[in-house]
Design an enzyme around this catalytic site. Structure first.
Site, PDB file in Angstrom:
ATOM      1  N   THR A  41      20.358  36.515  38.620  1.00 55.93           N
ATOM      2  CA  THR A  41      20.601  36.991  39.976  1.00 55.93           C
ATOM      3  C   THR A  41      19.777  36.176  40.971  1.00 55.93           C
ATOM      4  OG1 THR A  41      20.807  38.976  41.347  1.00 55.93           O
ATOM      5  CG2 THR A  41      18.858  38.824  39.940  1.00 55.93           C
ATOM      6  N   LYS A  50      20.979  31.572  40.728  1.00 57.50           N
ATOM      7  CA  LYS A  50      22.313  31.326  40.194  1.00 57.50           C
ATOM      8  C   LYS A  50      22.705  29.849  40.237  1.00 57.50           C
ATOM      9  CE  LYS A  50      24.066  35.970  40.999  1.00 57.50           C
ATOM     10  NZ  LYS A  50      25.192  36.818  41.437  1.00 57.50           N
ATOM     11  N   GLY A  53      25.100  31.308  49.223  1.00 55.74           N
ATOM     12  CA  GLY A  53      24.375  31.178  47.962  1.00 55.74           C
ATOM     13  C   GLY A  53      25.294  31.194  46.758  1.00 55.74           C
ATOM     14  N   THR A  69      22.976  28.356  59.152  1.00 53.09           N
ATOM     15  CA  THR A  69      22.813  26.926  59.433  1.00 53.09           C
ATOM     16  C   THR A  69      24.173  26.256  59.569  1.00 53.09           C
ATOM     17  OG1 THR A  69      22.662  26.480  57.056  1.00 53.09           O
ATOM     18  CG2 THR A  69      20.598  26.806  58.255  1.00 53.09           C
ATOM     19  N   LEU A 123      28.847  42.853  48.444  1.00 56.21           N
ATOM     20  CA  LEU A 123      28.366  42.666  47.079  1.00 56.21           C
ATOM     21  C   LEU A 123      27.123  43.503  46.806  1.00 56.21           C
ATOM     22  CD1 LEU A 123      30.427  40.332  47.154  1.00 56.21           C
ATOM     23  CD2 LEU A 123      28.766  38.936  45.928  1.00 56.21           C
TER      24      LEU A 123
END
Length: 251
Positions: A60, A64, A130, A153, A207
């Site tokens: 996690t 990842k 991510g 960003t 999520l």
């Protein structure tokens, strides 16, 4: 006793240990599931050496993507996605071979697919860039839904949060929070999007599963949107991870 576990940092919010421990108890599986809270991915090697009965790991935040250079092989899906959330450990003598997989994409796809209304849900915003977001993007593409990342960003092919306007949400009616924003204990936070533009046409998927209903989902529900948290995704990806690890542990 066969051992399985989770690597990440922090792990206080995770329900993976609870899910697997309950499974082992329910199905009379002689195994244990441990949390390995590590501050640096380089500590993975120590975990492998110190736990000779370790057969598999979940991965996690924030590892990842960072775990990939430490693996010996990747499944085709994990290679395409560019992120790993499941590691199978194959041992021979004193050597351990680590193989990376991605079951997040399967869990997310199977969880969100029944909620998709094809006439309304053609484009999606993925909040965050991510490792989890990559699995989401892969699954949405399989479902035929166009997607675009939203990040703090700027970069080619994505929005920054400042660029997400009310008119943007009229076009992108699926919004997936793939960032950790809103995770317990920071339950007073939510992604910075124009919630006033959300309607009953929208589907908001988070999520995050702890808390059960994040502020992101609460704000969407208040505007009439369909909402779903990541609990079912977590359960489904865990089932896929178990298949990968060792079904023989049931004996």
């Amino acid at each position: 006793m066969n051992t399985f576990g989770l690597i990440g940092f922090p792990l206080g919010h995770s329900l993976s240990q609870k899910i697997f421990s309950e499974k082992f108890s329910r199905e009379a599986i002689r195994a244990q599931y441990l949390n390995f809270e590590i501050e640096n991915i380089a500590q993975l090697n120590e975990i492998i050496l110190s736990n000779p009965r370790l057969k598999g790991l979940n991965v996690t935040i924030p590892y990842k993507e960072k775990v990939i250079p430490l693996l010996h092989a990747l499944s085709p899906e994990a290679r395409k996605i560019g992120a790993v959330n499941t590691v199978r450990i194959e041992r021979e003598n004193n050597d351990a071979r680590l193989i990376g997989y991605n079951t997040d994409s399967i869990g997310f796809k199977n969880s969100i697919e029944p909620l998709i209304r094809p006439a309304l849900h053609k484009k999606a915003l993925i909040l965050g860039t991510g490792g989890a977001s990559k699995a989401v993007a892969y699954a949405l593409a399989q479902l035929g839904i166009q997607w675009k990342y939203v990040s703090r960003t700027p970069a080619d092919g994505r929005f920054t949060y400042d660029e997400v306007m009310p008119e943007t949400l009229s076009e992108y009616t699926v919004i997936v929070n793939a960032s950790p924003v809103g995770t317990s204990p920071h339950t007073d936070r939510c992604p910075d999007i124009p919630y006033e533009a959300i309607t009953h046409r929208h589907l908001l998927y988070d999520l995050v599963y702890n808390p059960h209903e994040t502020l992101f989902l609460k704000k969407g529900k208040a505007k009439g949107a369909a909402t779903e948290n990541g609990a079912e995704m977590l359960r489904l990806q865990a089932e896929e991870a178990w298949k990968i690890w060792n079904e023989e542990c049931k004996r």
